[in-house]
Enzyme design. Structure first.
Site, short mmCIF file in Angstrom:
data_model
loop_
_atom_site.label_atom_id
_atom_site.label_comp_id
_atom_site.label_asym_id
_atom_site.label_seq_id
_atom_site.Cartn_x
_atom_site.Cartn_y
_atom_site.Cartn_z
N ILE A 151 114.17 -11.54 99.67
CA ILE A 151 113.19 -12.31 98.92
C ILE A 151 113.72 -13.72 98.63
CG2 ILE A 151 111.66 -12.28 96.92
CD1 ILE A 151 112.39 -9.27 96.63
N ASP A 201 130.17 -16.64 95.09
CA ASP A 201 130.12 -15.32 94.48
C ASP A 201 129.74 -15.54 93.02
OD1 ASP A 201 130.57 -12.93 93.20
OD2 ASP A 201 132.48 -12.53 94.19
N TYR A 228 121.16 -0.34 87.73
CA TYR A 228 120.28 -1.43 88.19
C TYR A 228 119.16 -1.68 87.16
CZ TYR A 228 116.82 -3.92 91.02
OH TYR A 228 115.91 -4.83 91.48
N1 LIG Z 1 113.12 -5.83 97.15
C1 LIG Z 1 112.56 -5.29 96.07
O1 LIG Z 1 111.85 -4.29 96.17
C2 LIG Z 1 112.77 -5.89 94.71
C3 LIG Z 1 111.91 -5.50 93.67
C4 LIG Z 1 112.09 -6.05 92.41
C5 LIG Z 1 113.08 -6.97 92.19
N2 LIG Z 1 113.90 -7.34 93.21
C6 LIG Z 1 114.94 -8.31 92.93
O2 LIG Z 1 114.76 -9.43 93.79
C7 LIG Z 1 116.03 -10.00 94.09
C8 LIG Z 1 116.23 -10.05 95.59
O3 LIG Z 1 116.12 -8.74 96.10
P1 LIG Z 1 116.22 -8.42 97.66
O4 LIG Z 1 115.47 -7.17 97.88
O5 LIG Z 1 115.89 -9.63 98.44
O6 LIG Z 1 117.77 -8.06 97.77
P2 LIG Z 1 118.79 -8.24 99.01
O7 LIG Z 1 119.88 -7.27 98.78
O8 LIG Z 1 118.07 -8.22 100.31
O9 LIG Z 1 119.36 -9.71 98.78
C9 LIG Z 1 120.22 -9.99 97.70
C10 LIG Z 1 121.06 -11.19 98.04
O10 LIG Z 1 122.03 -11.36 96.99
C11 LIG Z 1 123.27 -11.65 97.60
N3 LIG Z 1 124.37 -11.28 96.70
C12 LIG Z 1 124.79 -10.05 96.36
N4 LIG Z 1 125.88 -10.13 95.57
C13 LIG Z 1 126.14 -11.44 95.40
C14 LIG Z 1 127.14 -12.16 94.70
N5 LIG Z 1 128.10 -11.54 94.00
N6 LIG Z 1 127.11 -13.50 94.73
C15 LIG Z 1 126.15 -14.15 95.45
N7 LIG Z 1 125.18 -13.53 96.14
C16 LIG Z 1 125.18 -12.18 96.12
C17 LIG Z 1 123.28 -10.85 98.89
O11 LIG Z 1 124.25 -11.34 99.80
C18 LIG Z 1 121.85 -11.02 99.35
O12 LIG Z 1 121.70 -12.15 100.17
C19 LIG Z 1 117.06 -9.16 93.36
O13 LIG Z 1 117.33 -9.73 92.10
C20 LIG Z 1 116.35 -7.84 93.19
O14 LIG Z 1 116.85 -7.11 92.09
C21 LIG Z 1 113.77 -6.82 94.48
#
Ligand SMILES: NC(=O)c1ccc[n+]([C@@H]2O[C@H](COP(=O)([O-])OP(=O)(O)OC[C@H]3O[C@@H](n4cnc5c(N)ncnc54)[C@H](O)[C@@H]3O)[C@@H](O)[C@H]2O)c1
Length: 251
Positions: free
Chosen positions: A18, A61, A156
């Site tokens: 996202i 990070d 989470y």
């Molecule tokens: N996909 C869903 O269904 C969903 C639903 C509700 C909320 N969210 C939230 O949306 C956001 C994005 O979700 P997503 O599904 O794209 O997740 P994803 O895991 O595909 O992407 C997360 C990104 O965060 C990065 N990341 C992880 N640890 C890190 C760190 N220590 N420092 C810097 N970057 C770091 C990863 O490398 C990755 O690029 C998150 O906050 C997630 O909780 C997602």
């Protein structure tokens, strides 16, 4: 005029999922985008640049305070200001669903470290510049799970509840500095990472039936809300939670 013209936006975790959708759409709306992620984002930067946008990547990070400070310094060096921070980086896709008794203290700490401490450190890193500008927009990404209660991802879900409390208090504390802070709570979204995993895909597919609008949610469904909260259109809105989930959670 584009909605984010002349704005400088940092998107944590913007290399994929996202976050990458936020990065693409912010650039298309005229923002200069800084993608801060532990994962490489060079291909995405090339894609945005080829499309006529402006973006750079910084390996950050979010749990490392010095790295977060460097992220802010690098942004100011490249673009002169910081208008928008999207605290999007989080651990969840590879965490593994399990009941409370199977979550170790180490697993608990790791999730809270990225999802809560990371948001705190990135916010702390940008507040001095936003205060100097008397303007800033912080958008923190929670989850519909925090609004509804769920099973098997207690660390989470706890972290995503903290996002809401953090945002409200930051909004109160920094309002006089011209800094707005809001939360987006997306519903379950079919990203590439989710689609790859049977268990997660199944869990997210089940969420469709809970919505007023009964279809799968895709990353592009959230970008409109994020652009709105990043733009001047929402300058009198702060401390709020916006659920973007097709009408699953209704507050
Ligand atoms: N996909 C869903 O269904 C969903 C639903 C509700 C909320 N969210 C939230 O949306 C956001 C994005 O979700 P997503 O599904 O794209 O997740 P994803 O895991 O595909 O992407 C997360 C990104 O965060 C990065 N990341 C992880 N640890 C890190 C760190 N220590 N420092 C810097 N970057 C770091 C990863 O490398 C990755 O690029 C998150 O906050 C997630 O909780 C997602």
């Amino acid at each position: 005029m584009q909605r984010l013209e002349n704005r400088v936006a940092i998107i944590t975790g913007g290399a994929q999922g996202i976050g990458a959708a936020y990065a693409r759409s912010f650039a298309a709306e005229g923002a200069k985008v800084v993608i801060a992620d532990v994962a490489p984002a060079d291909a995405l930067v090339d894609e945005i640049t080829t499309a006529g946008g402006t973006a750079i990547a910084t390996r950050t990070d979010v749990t490392d305070e010095a790295a977060c400070a460097a992220m802010a310094t690098q942004t100011i060096a490249a673009f002169g200001r910081i208008d928008i921070l999207v605290n999007n980086a989080a651990l969840w896709v590879h965490v593994g669903q399990k009941p409370i008794m199977e979550i170790s203290k180490a697993e608990w700490d790791k999730v809270l470290d990225v999802n809560i401490n990371g948001m705190f450190l990135c916010t702390k890193a940008v507040v001095p510049q936003m205060t100097t500008q008397s303007y800033g927009k912080i958008i923190n990404i929670s989850s519909g799970r925090a609004l509804k209660g769920f099973t098997n991802l207690l660390h989470y879900d706890t972290s995503k509840g903290a996002v809401i409390s953090f945002t409200r208090s930051v909004a109160r504390e920094l309002g006089d500095a011209g800094i707005r802070a809001n939360t987006i709570a997306p519903g379950g979204i079919m990203t590439d990472n989710v689609i790859e995993q049977d268990e997660l895909r199944g869990m997210i597919a089940m969420g469709t039936a809970t919505r007023a609008i009964k279809r799968e949610q895709v990353p592009e469904d959230v970008v409109g809300a994020c652009i709105f909260l990043a733009s001047e259109e929402s300058d009198f809105i702060t401390g709020q939670v916006l659920a973007v989930d097709g009408g699953s959670a209704m507050n």
